[in-house]
Design an enzyme around this catalytic site. Structure first.
Site, PDB file in Angstrom:
ATOM      1  N   ARG A 166       0.939  -1.109   0.046  1.00 18.52           N
ATOM      2  CA  ARG A 166      -0.016  -0.043  -0.032  1.00 18.52           C
ATOM      3  C   ARG A 166       0.973   1.237   0.029  1.00 18.52           C
ATOM      4  O   ARG A 166       1.497   1.714   1.024  1.00 18.52           O
ATOM      5  CB  ARG A 166      -0.760   0.095   1.231  1.00 18.52           C
ATOM      6  CG  ARG A 166      -1.905   1.173   1.467  1.00 18.52           C
ATOM      7  CD  ARG A 166      -2.689   1.423   0.338  1.00 18.52           C
ATOM      8  NE  ARG A 166      -3.817   0.164   0.475  1.00 18.52           N
ATOM      9  CZ  ARG A 166      -4.658   0.169  -0.528  1.00 18.52           C
ATOM     10  NH1 ARG A 166      -4.677   0.618  -1.726  1.00 18.52           N
ATOM     11  NH2 ARG A 166      -5.634  -0.980  -0.462  1.00 18.52           N
ATOM     12  N   ASP A 184     -12.253   9.365  -6.806  1.00 19.01           N
ATOM     13  CA  ASP A 184     -11.848   8.324  -7.483  1.00 19.01           C
ATOM     14  C   ASP A 184     -12.561   8.552  -8.950  1.00 19.01           C
ATOM     15  O   ASP A 184     -13.446   8.096  -9.401  1.00 19.01           O
ATOM     16  CB  ASP A 184     -12.390   7.165  -7.021  1.00 19.01           C
ATOM     17  CG  ASP A 184     -11.887   5.847  -7.613  1.00 19.01           C
ATOM     18  OD1 ASP A 184     -12.111   4.599  -6.900  1.00 19.01           O
ATOM     19  OD2 ASP A 184     -11.021   5.882  -8.276  1.00 19.01           O
ATOM     20  N   HIS A 241       0.386   3.157 -10.700  1.00 21.30           N
ATOM     21  CA  HIS A 241      -0.666   3.742  -9.507  1.00 21.30           C
ATOM     22  C   HIS A 241       0.132   4.415  -8.712  1.00 21.30           C
ATOM     23  O   HIS A 241       0.090   4.189  -7.273  1.00 21.30           O
ATOM     24  CB  HIS A 241      -1.268   2.558  -9.050  1.00 21.30           C
ATOM     25  CG  HIS A 241      -2.470   2.578  -8.479  1.00 21.30           C
ATOM     26  ND1 HIS A 241      -2.583   3.697  -7.125  1.00 21.30           N
ATOM     27  CD2 HIS A 241      -3.733   2.152  -8.335  1.00 21.30           C
ATOM     28  CE1 HIS A 241      -3.703   3.492  -6.703  1.00 21.30           C
ATOM     29  NE2 HIS A 241      -4.395   2.707  -7.298  1.00 21.30           N
ATOM     30  N   ARG A 295       1.747  -6.992  -9.449  1.00 25.70           N
ATOM     31  CA  ARG A 295       2.231  -6.540  -8.164  1.00 25.70           C
ATOM     32  C   ARG A 295       1.932  -7.412  -6.844  1.00 25.70           C
ATOM     33  O   ARG A 295       2.528  -7.182  -5.850  1.00 25.70           O
ATOM     34  CB  ARG A 295       1.047  -5.088  -7.844  1.00 25.70           C
ATOM     35  CG  ARG A 295      -0.354  -5.621  -7.454  1.00 25.70           C
ATOM     36  CD  ARG A 295      -1.149  -4.465  -7.018  1.00 25.70           C
ATOM     37  NE  ARG A 295      -2.705  -4.661  -6.730  1.00 25.70           N
ATOM     38  CZ  ARG A 295      -3.359  -3.894  -6.044  1.00 25.70           C
ATOM     39  NH1 ARG A 295      -2.966  -2.946  -5.627  1.00 25.70           N
ATOM     40  NH2 ARG A 295      -4.703  -4.464  -5.957  1.00 25.70           N
ATOM     41  N   GLU A 326      -2.281   8.525 -11.463  1.00 20.75           N
ATOM     42  CA  GLU A 326      -1.962   7.299 -11.980  1.00 20.75           C
ATOM     43  C   GLU A 326      -1.663   7.368 -13.543  1.00 20.75           C
ATOM     44  O   GLU A 326      -2.825   8.035 -14.178  1.00 20.75           O
ATOM     45  CB  GLU A 326      -2.739   6.295 -11.554  1.00 20.75           C
ATOM     46  CG  GLU A 326      -3.006   6.160 -10.202  1.00 20.75           C
ATOM     47  CD  GLU A 326      -4.120   5.415  -9.889  1.00 20.75           C
ATOM     48  OE1 GLU A 326      -4.927   5.752  -8.586  1.00 20.75           O
ATOM     49  OE2 GLU A 326      -4.708   4.553 -10.528  1.00 20.75           O
TER      50      GLU A 326
HETATM   51  O1  TA6 Z   1      -6.844   3.625  -8.819  1.00 19.97           O
HETATM   52  C1  TA6 Z   1      -7.906   4.036  -7.891  1.00 19.97           C
HETATM   53  C2  TA6 Z   1      -8.342   2.766  -7.386  1.00 19.97           C
HETATM   54  O2  TA6 Z   1      -8.815   1.955  -8.418  1.00 19.97           O
HETATM   55  C3  TA6 Z   1      -9.506   2.823  -6.525  1.00 19.97           C
HETATM   56  O3  TA6 Z   1     -10.945   2.590  -7.034  1.00 19.97           O
HETATM   57  C4  TA6 Z   1      -8.970   2.280  -5.221  1.00 19.97           C
HETATM   58  O4  TA6 Z   1      -9.731   1.067  -4.947  1.00 19.97           O
HETATM   59  C5  TA6 Z   1      -7.617   2.244  -5.577  1.00 19.97           C
HETATM   60  O5  TA6 Z   1      -7.362   1.878  -6.807  1.00 19.97           O
HETATM   61  C6  TA6 Z   1      -6.908   0.899  -4.504  1.00 19.97           C
HETATM   62  O6  TA6 Z   1      -7.178  -0.193  -5.073  1.00 19.97           O
HETATM   63  P1  TA6 Z   1      -6.423  -1.260  -4.326  1.00 19.97           P
HETATM   64  O7  TA6 Z   1      -6.608  -2.632  -4.991  1.00 19.97           O
HETATM   65  O8  TA6 Z   1      -5.007  -1.193  -4.242  1.00 19.97           O
HETATM   66  O9  TA6 Z   1      -7.149  -1.339  -2.962  1.00 19.97           O
END
Ligand code: TA6
Length: 300
Positions: A74, A212, A169, A99, A271
């Site tokens: 994260r 988002d 991301h 990932r 991103e």
């Molecule tokens: O890129 C934005 C997103 O798709 C959000 O919807 C949010 O869920 C974030 O990614 C994080 O995703 P993750 O799978 O890492 O919890």
């Protein structure tokens, strides 16, 4: 089993690149030179930090992140591939398998100008069979120089045409998310994943709720104007016509087990994507190749 740290340092170590054991015992490459420092975990070829010389960290990392095989990290720069967002076949979690697995260090390099780079690779043979990967090769190159350049190259090594989506991301560190502005997406159409509706960006983006959004038809430069750190982060890209902006704000932060309840104050994601919702999936014929790149720097 991948190289040991000793083998990595023998094979790819250099004065400006050292391999060490990071959190969760993940092997991590530490890049350091006159431009700054950056770290990259072999797990997910995941950029974990970037600190330009004399500056605050530019890349954000959660203090609650997991560091476990098969789990995403994260924060930093997750490499989302071969799907961005939900799994199109509804078999696995969001944002693909790249990932979740360990990549191999292909090479390291020091350029005449002092830039340091590392290249990591992933092929279908290195991915658990349950993901049923088609034949592919990925190479992620991270270059630490006047800017941090992150380039994801994708090869179709099979004999049939394939389609994928993806993203770099990136989580950026900010002093106070509620006080920043993001410019460069004015008048762009977007899909709002919170509201499930389309919109058009009017003026700069401010963070005052869960954001988002998948911006469409974007190729330009974004800037994070951060009065708290008194700086501007410049975010350029290539190989992408979609940009995702994300801040989970209060409720979503509380729902995520690997994200602190108050951490939304100090991060924002911008991103470089190939997002399906923006009709930006990529198709590669047999032997085809494509590249997605993000270039991150502090504006003087
Ligand atoms: O890129 C934005 C997103 O798709 C959000 O919807 C949010 O869920 C974030 O990614 C994080 O995703 P993750 O799978 O890492 O919890």
């Amino acid at each position: 089993m991948g190289d040991s740290l000793h083998e990595l340092n023998v094979r790819c170590g250099r004065p400006d690149v050292r391999f060490v054991a990071g959190l969760g015992d993940f092997a991590v490459a530490q890049l350091s030179n006159r431009f700054g420092v950056a770290t990259v975990a072999l797990h997910g070829a995941h950029v974990m930090s970037y600190v330009p010389q004399g500056a605050h960290p530019v890349i954000w990392m959660s203090e609650h992140s997991k560091f476990e095989p098969g789990q995403p990290i994260r924060g930093g720069v997750p490499v989302c591939w071969p799907w961005f967002g939900p799994d199109p076949l509804s078999r696995f979690g969001g944002h693909g398998f790249a990932r979740l697995v360990s990549w191999r260090v292909a090479q390291t390099e020091t350029a005449p100008g002092g830039e340091t780079s590392i290249a990591l690779e992933l092929t279908d043979h290195m991915v658990p069979a349950e993901f049923e990967p088609y034949p592919f090769k990925l190479e992620l190159t991270v270059t630490l120089g006047p800017a941090l350049v992150i380039a994801l190259k994708v090869w179709n090594t099979g004999d049939r045409t394939v389609e994928y989506s993806g993203a770099l991301h990136t989580y950026f560190a900010v002093a106070d998310a509620a006080k920043i502005q993001i410019t460069g997406l004015e008048d762009c159409d977007y899909f709002d994943s919170v509201l499930g509706a389309a919109g058009v960006q009017r003026g700069a983006i401010v963070i005052d709720r869960e954001i988002d959004r998948i911006y469409k038809g974007t190729s330009g430069i974004c800037r994070i104007l951060d009065p708290g750190f008194d700086r501007v982060i410049r975010v350029a890209k290539s190989g992408s016509t979609s940009t995702v902006v994300w801040n989970p704000w209060i409720a979503k932060s509380q729902r995520m087990s690997d994200f602190g309840d108050e951490e939304y104050h100090t991060m924002v994601c911008i991103e470089a994507a190939n997002a399906p919702r923006a009709d930006d999936c990529r198709t590669l014929p047999p032997g085809g190749r494509a590249e997605l790149r993000q270039i991150i720097s502090l504006e003087a």
